[in-house]
Each structure stands twice: as C-alpha cells, then as structure tokens.
Write an enzyme that holds these catalytic residues in place. Structure first.
Site, PDB file in Angstrom:
ATOM      1  N   LYS A   1     -11.567  -2.337 -16.556  1.00 36.87           N
ATOM      2  CA  LYS A   1     -10.217  -2.763 -16.184  1.00 36.87           C
ATOM      3  C   LYS A   1      -9.600  -3.679 -17.245  1.00 36.87           C
ATOM      4  O   LYS A   1      -8.387  -3.869 -17.260  1.00 36.87           O
ATOM      5  CB  LYS A   1     -10.230  -3.447 -14.817  1.00 36.87           C
ATOM      6  CG  LYS A   1     -10.473  -2.465 -13.677  1.00 36.87           C
ATOM      7  CD  LYS A   1     -10.302  -3.114 -12.321  1.00 36.87           C
ATOM      8  CE  LYS A   1     -10.417  -2.100 -11.183  1.00 36.87           C
ATOM      9  NZ  LYS A   1     -11.832  -1.678 -10.944  1.00 36.87           N
TER      10      LYS A   1
HETATM   11  C1  LIG Z   1     -12.163  -0.439 -10.346  1.00 35.42           C
HETATM   12  C2  LIG Z   1     -13.544   0.092 -10.640  1.00 35.42           C
HETATM   13  C3  LIG Z   1     -13.887   1.461 -10.433  1.00 35.42           C
HETATM   14  C4  LIG Z   1     -12.917   2.445  -9.830  1.00 35.42           C
HETATM   15  O1  LIG Z   1     -11.913   2.829 -10.720  1.00 35.42           O
HETATM   16  P1  LIG Z   1     -10.622   3.617 -10.185  1.00 35.42           P
HETATM   17  O2  LIG Z   1      -9.724   3.709 -11.359  1.00 35.42           O
HETATM   18  O3  LIG Z   1     -10.052   2.774  -9.086  1.00 35.42           O
HETATM   19  O4  LIG Z   1     -11.087   4.947  -9.681  1.00 35.42           O
HETATM   20  C5  LIG Z   1     -15.151   1.886 -10.801  1.00 35.42           C
HETATM   21  N1  LIG Z   1     -16.060   1.031 -11.305  1.00 35.42           N
HETATM   22  C6  LIG Z   1     -15.785  -0.285 -11.502  1.00 35.42           C
HETATM   23  C7  LIG Z   1     -16.845  -1.170 -12.038  1.00 35.42           C
HETATM   24  C8  LIG Z   1     -14.521  -0.799 -11.177  1.00 35.42           C
HETATM   25  O5  LIG Z   1     -14.256  -2.103 -11.364  1.00 35.42           O
END
Ligand SMILES: *Cc1c(COP(=O)(O)O)cnc(C)c1O
Length: 432
Positions: free
Chosen positions: A107
């Site tokens: 993210k």
């Molecule tokens: C947010 C997150 C996900 C999911 O990603 P999406 O884009 O919401 O499908 C998967 N793994 C981790 C570690 C995350 O922080």
C-alpha cells in the site's frame, strides 16, 4: 484523460477532481474513459528503462497535461524509490516482494503516489488546505501516514481500533507526529469506518474544513499499482514463458491494477485472485452470481472483505461478460489451516518466510499450476512477515528477522488521542 462514474456514464471528471473527490458525487467509482495501449517498442526496450521511466510511461496518459512531465517524473520517482524484486522460490514460482517500502506493505506505492499528486495540486494553489480522514484496520493507516508526512497543505487524521492492530502497525501510525494525528477509537474497525462516513456527510464539519479520503478506491491509489507488474515483467521477460500472476485479494484494487496493465498490453497471460475464507469473488466465478456477505475474521486480515469495492471495475474491464472474466481470471479460496500449512511447508523446504497474505497468494498459484504446467507463476508478497509476527513465528517455530529500517521504530513513543464517540471526533475536527 477523462474519468466517468461507474454509476452513471455521463458524469465525467478530470484527473485532479477525481483524486480530490475519491468517489463521484453519485458514489460511483471513477474509471478511465479509455484504456491506453502501450506500443510494442515499449515492451521490447523495457530492460533499458529504469523504474521511474517505466512508471512514467505507464501513468502519463492517465494524468494527461494536468501535471507537467517534469513534475510527474518527480512524483513517480518519489513513489518508486525502493526495490521490487522477484525472488525465486523454485523453478516455476517466484515471489514479487512488495514490502520494501517504508511501512513494509504494497500500500506504500498507492499512498505515496496519491500524497505526491495531491501535494502537487495543493501547491498549484486552488484547493486550499485539505484534511485526509481515514479509518484503518492496520496497513492502510501506516502507508497513508508515511505517504502524507510533511506534505504541505495536508493534515492527516487516522482512526484506528484500540487494541486491534499489531504492535508494529500501531507504531507506524502513532509515532510520526507533525501533520499526522492518530485517533485511537474505543471500538472495532467498523466503528472507525462509520465515524469517518458520518463526518463526510456532516456539513458543520465540511463547511469548516475540506475533507478527503485516502482509501483504496481513489484512482491515485489504484492506477500506480500497475507499476510493479511492469517492473516484475521486466525481470521475467527473458524466461520466455507463459506468465500467470496470483494476487492475494481483499478489496480487489491490487489485482484490478494488474488486469488493467494486461489490457494495456503487458504480456501476463492469466491472473489468479487468491482469497481467504472471504470467498465472494471465488463464488462469483464458480456460479456467475455475485453475492456480497459480511466479512469473516482470518489470519490474513487485510483481505477480510465480503463485498470488494473494486470488483465493479473488473466487471467494467471485461464488459460485464462472465465468460470473458473467466478466460483471464481464476479465483480460489483457502482457510487459515491451509494458509498456516503453506507458511510452514515453504519455510521447511526453501527457507523462505511467507506472510499470511502472501501464503494465500502462493496457494492460489500452486492450485492453478497443477492443471497448467506450461506456465511460470509469480505471487505477490504484499507484506513483510514481520507485520504478522505472532502468527508467523508460531507457525515456523523460529524468529523472523526484523528489518533494519524499522528497528528504530519500536523504541519510538506512541502519541494518540483517545476517542469514544462521534461527538469526540467532531469536536476534534471543528476545534483544530
Ligand atoms: C490491503 C492488503 C491486501 C488486499 O489488497 P486489495 O487491493 O484490497 O485486494 C492484501 N495483502 C495485504 C498485506 C494488504 O495490506
């Protein structure tokens, strides 16, 4: 580039407005009017380009002339300053490590790009001061806090549920200070989410200060996630194999970026959406019926989503044609016991340590490869195992090395304001 609302094709926005608003006024997600096709020459010369050049080519048509090239190059450079290695697990499988950023999860990429873009529009001068208000169950808050730290004109207010995030996640949220404020809510994530929603609808607050959200449906978080699929392809190209990518999915923003990259011409043949027990999309692919349901708690908690927001974007990409979706996308769901078993097995056989989300991605990939032996597979390792230390250390029966980059963090002093109710949040937002 123009963006339309998925609730109403005749509502259009430019890039800046879509980034500032997040959602269209009719609550629809924004979608680009056109999927840009990249020329063959770009893919042929990919190995000669550095990370910033790749990112710039991928994103420039989506931003258009709203940010001049030199400023956009700078934004991409700030976004991609860390590494995105594909680490070999065996002859057929690699792990695309997305956890080398400041908060050790993928993210960081979207959060940094959004922060830099919004910072650019504020500096340009017609927006005034902005407050980013966001609720987090763990990973989002840290990434947003680090992305927006020291960005002029932006205050960040993060709500998180007291006692419900991991120790490292809490430190990442609460130790930065400056323009970042952490509100510790006596409640669960849904309470935080509810308070944020209420604040956006409260004109006493919105008359007083301009609010925006930094959640994953914002196009400035969604689109830059394409970058690392291209950077991975650059590393895999010389294999000359058919490629499949498996993406541990919750809100489906990450995988939807991969699918968009594919539509732009990136030669990834197939995608696997790897789910935990929250299997709404797995069921959709099996039955053609999309039935959202309440989320259930798992050890891969960033994927505990029962009604993924970005799923409508996937339908849009494939013209709402179930057969077209199935040609490109498979989905499988795995329970916590299988996830733990995968962490243990991969550690025993190869020494590689998966986090619970990457482990679900690994399982999805293995399932697909069982019946598609001609493919080379890559799963996305979306967070560093240290972020889920208790689970991982218990399963492997060993210590996980703490990366140097966060060693200092553990000694920093937590600073948060405790709140109990919406009135507390409102009081804080009106007073400041
Ligand atoms: C947010 C997150 C996900 C999911 O990603 P999406 O884009 O919401 O499908 C998967 N793994 C981790 C570690 C995350 O922080």
């Amino acid at each position: 580039m123009k963006y339309f609302s998925l609730n109403n094709r005749s509502h259009y926005s430019n890039f800046e407005n879509a980034v500032v608003r997040g959602l269209a006024p009719d609550k629809g997600l924004y979608f680009p009017e056109e999927v840009v096709k990249l020329p063959n020459s770009f893919f042929h010369s990919l190995e000669k380009l550095d990370k910033t050049e790749v990112g710039f080519e991928v994103i420039k048509n989506y931003v258009g002339d709203e940010i001049p090239d030199a400023a956009l190059i700078d934004i991409v450079e700030q976004t991609l300053y860390f590494e995105f290695p594909v680490v070999r697990i065996n002859d057929h499988i690699g792990s695309l490590e997305l956890f080398h950023g400041p908060t050790l999860a993928f993210k960081d990429v979207g959060a940094r790009f959004m922060a830099e873009s919004l910072g650019y529009f504020i500096k340009k001068g017609n927006l005034g001061k902005i407050t980013v208000l966001v609720a987090t169950s763990g990973d989002t808050g840290g990434a947003v806090a680090h992305g927006f730290l020291d960005v002029d004109g932006i205050d960040v207010v993060i709500l998180y549920p007291k006692g419900k995030v991991s120790e490292i996640q809490e430190k990442q949220l609460t130790t930065l200070g400056k323009n970042i404020t952490a509100l510790e809510v006596d409640g669960v994530f849904d309470d935080c989410q509810q308070m944020v929603k209420q604040a956006f609808l409260d004109t006493e607050i919105t008359d007083h200060r301009r609010l925006t959200s930094a959640n994953s449906i914002n196009i400035a978080r969604w689109l830059p996630q394409m970058f690392y699929y291209f950077l991975a392809y650059k590393q895999l190209k010389e294999l000359n194999r058919k490629l499949v990518f498996s993406v541990p999915s919750g809100n489906f923003g990450n995988i939807c970026a991969g699918l968009l990259a594919r539509e732009m011409g990136l030669p990834i043949d197939h995608f696997v959406a790897a789910n935990n027990a929250n299997d709404t999309v797995t069921n959709y692919l099996d039955t053609e019926a999309y039935r959202p349901k309440p989320s259930v708690a798992t050890i891969s908690n960033a994927m505990d989503v029962g009604d993924p927001s970005n799923f409508v974007r996937i339908l849009q990409l494939f013209g709402h044609d179930h057969l077209m979706v199935k040609k490109v996308l498979s989905a499988y769901s795995f329970d916590d016991a299988s996830t733990k078993k995968a962490i243990k097995e991969v550690h025993n056989v190869t020494g590689y340590i998966l986090d619970p989300h990457g482990a679900v991605g690994y399982l999805g990939l293995k399932r697909f490869l069982e019946s598609h032996k001609d493919y080379h597979g890559t799963f996305l390792e979306t967070a560093h195992p240290v972020k889920f230390l208790d689970t991982v250390e218990e399963v492997i029966g060993d210590k996980v090395n703490i990366p140097d980059s966060i060693k200092g963090l553990m000694h920093k002093q937590k600073k948060s304001l405790q709140i109990r109710s919406y009135a507390d949040l409102k009081g804080y937002l009106l007073e400041k």
